[in-house]
Design an enzyme around this catalytic site. Sequence first.
Site, short mmCIF file in Angstrom:
data_model
loop_
_atom_site.label_atom_id
_atom_site.label_comp_id
_atom_site.label_asym_id
_atom_site.label_seq_id
_atom_site.Cartn_x
_atom_site.Cartn_y
_atom_site.Cartn_z
N GLU A 176 -18.33 -48.77 44.14
CA GLU A 176 -19.24 -49.15 43.07
C GLU A 176 -18.49 -49.31 41.75
O GLU A 176 -17.57 -48.56 41.44
CB GLU A 176 -20.38 -48.14 42.96
CG GLU A 176 -21.25 -48.15 44.20
CD GLU A 176 -22.47 -47.25 44.15
OE1 GLU A 176 -23.41 -47.52 44.92
OE2 GLU A 176 -22.49 -46.27 43.36
N CYS A 206 -13.43 -40.15 47.47
CA CYS A 206 -12.53 -39.36 46.64
C CYS A 206 -11.96 -38.21 47.46
O CYS A 206 -12.69 -37.54 48.20
CB CYS A 206 -13.26 -38.80 45.42
SG CYS A 206 -12.15 -37.95 44.26
N CYS A 258 -14.88 -32.15 43.80
CA CYS A 258 -15.63 -31.61 42.67
C CYS A 258 -17.09 -31.45 43.08
O CYS A 258 -17.71 -32.39 43.59
CB CYS A 258 -15.50 -32.54 41.47
SG CYS A 258 -13.78 -32.77 40.93
N HIS A 309 -14.41 -29.46 32.33
CA HIS A 309 -15.66 -29.01 32.95
C HIS A 309 -15.86 -27.50 33.05
O HIS A 309 -16.94 -27.05 33.47
CB HIS A 309 -15.85 -29.63 34.33
CG HIS A 309 -15.78 -31.12 34.33
ND1 HIS A 309 -16.52 -31.90 33.46
CD2 HIS A 309 -15.04 -31.99 35.08
CE1 HIS A 309 -16.25 -33.18 33.69
NE2 HIS A 309 -15.36 -33.26 34.65
N ASN A 366 -25.90 -35.65 35.57
CA ASN A 366 -26.81 -36.62 36.18
C ASN A 366 -27.05 -36.23 37.63
O ASN A 366 -26.16 -36.40 38.47
CB ASN A 366 -26.20 -38.03 36.10
CG ASN A 366 -25.98 -38.47 34.67
OD1 ASN A 366 -26.94 -38.60 33.92
ND2 ASN A 366 -24.74 -38.68 34.28
N CYS A 372 -22.61 -41.28 35.06
CA CYS A 372 -21.44 -40.47 35.38
C CYS A 372 -21.76 -39.48 36.50
O CYS A 372 -22.74 -38.74 36.43
CB CYS A 372 -20.99 -39.73 34.13
SG CYS A 372 -19.58 -38.66 34.38
#
EC number: 2.1.1.192
Length: 373
Positions: free
Chosen positions: A94, A114, A118, A224, A301, A344
Amino acid sequence: MSEKKINLLDLDRKAMRALFADLGEKPFRADQLMKWIYHFGVSDFEEMTNINKVLRQKLAARCEIVAPEISSYQKSTDGTIKFAIHVGEGQEVETVYIPEDDRATLCVSSQVGCALECTFCSTAQQGFNRNLTVSEIVGQIWRVSHFLGFAKDTGERPITNVVMMGMGEPLLNLANVIPAMDIMLDDFGFSLSKRRVTLSTSGVVPALDKLGDALDVALAVSIHAPNDELRDILVPVNKKYPLQEFLAGIRRYIAKSNANRGRVTVEYVMLDHINDSTEQAHELAQLMKDTPCKVNLIPFNPYPGSPYGRSSNSRIDRFSKVLMEYGLTVIVRKTRGDDIDAACGQLAGDIRDRTKRLAKKRMQENQISVTMN
């Protein structure tokens, strides 16, 4: 069996000139060709009118210009467009176009899935299949530029900024990401300013050092968490490259860089009652005291099955104020495209997971369910 043609979208200018030398041609011919491809969006050699017919025939015999196709797209109420890009074997990545008054940003993917895990990211939950090639990375920009209209057709540059913040960890695909970004920056390529091309990383430190030796682009770092204990959970690569090691690598990079103007962008996703307390804000400010930065707070999100919730506006506001008390520049990112799962952390694509991550996760969930019953 005919020899496989060379996809010219895989070649940066150095490689393109080497190809033309092999064809017995001068370097400026390679530059001309790149302008046709990246400035005008031309993929048919016969349309390249300032290249002689004999050379056009040579190129057609040995080369091709092939970008991955757009399978589908969705447009958000805020103007954001999410593109599904087909990369073969039934798989899609995407790419997200984000228009603003003063810029038009494309968020580009670097991997099919990926390899990192995470825990707050939808892409990570899909597993990993492979790295994207150079042509599949720059091809995202090329295809979307065609969709929007190249400058020759519209009078305006369709994409002014590129962020390597889509699916994947760019530093785990450095062999293809570096030449792809070279093409983005090249005057004969997409001709973007180095301050308008941003690479985001979760902290693969040795690869960050290699990037610093090869290329100067804007850097965004996915922190983070304010300490190793929490970051080990949220960003598991931290177990291999802990925060202080990551921060040292960041300082080495920005010391070499002009694109970053002496500071890095820290990305910090705001997870409700996980990493968003005022105490953690103080801890983050202390953590970053020796690393010049601005902080980008990203409201989480949610995605289907996510174990986290989004921090309330009041918690984000309190967190932000604490950081500003330390003199830090803080930006709360405006959420774009969340109604089409383009914000995100929401990108997922269609991936054949070679890591079997999803299967293992389901097996663990089933075992827990059996135990509870």
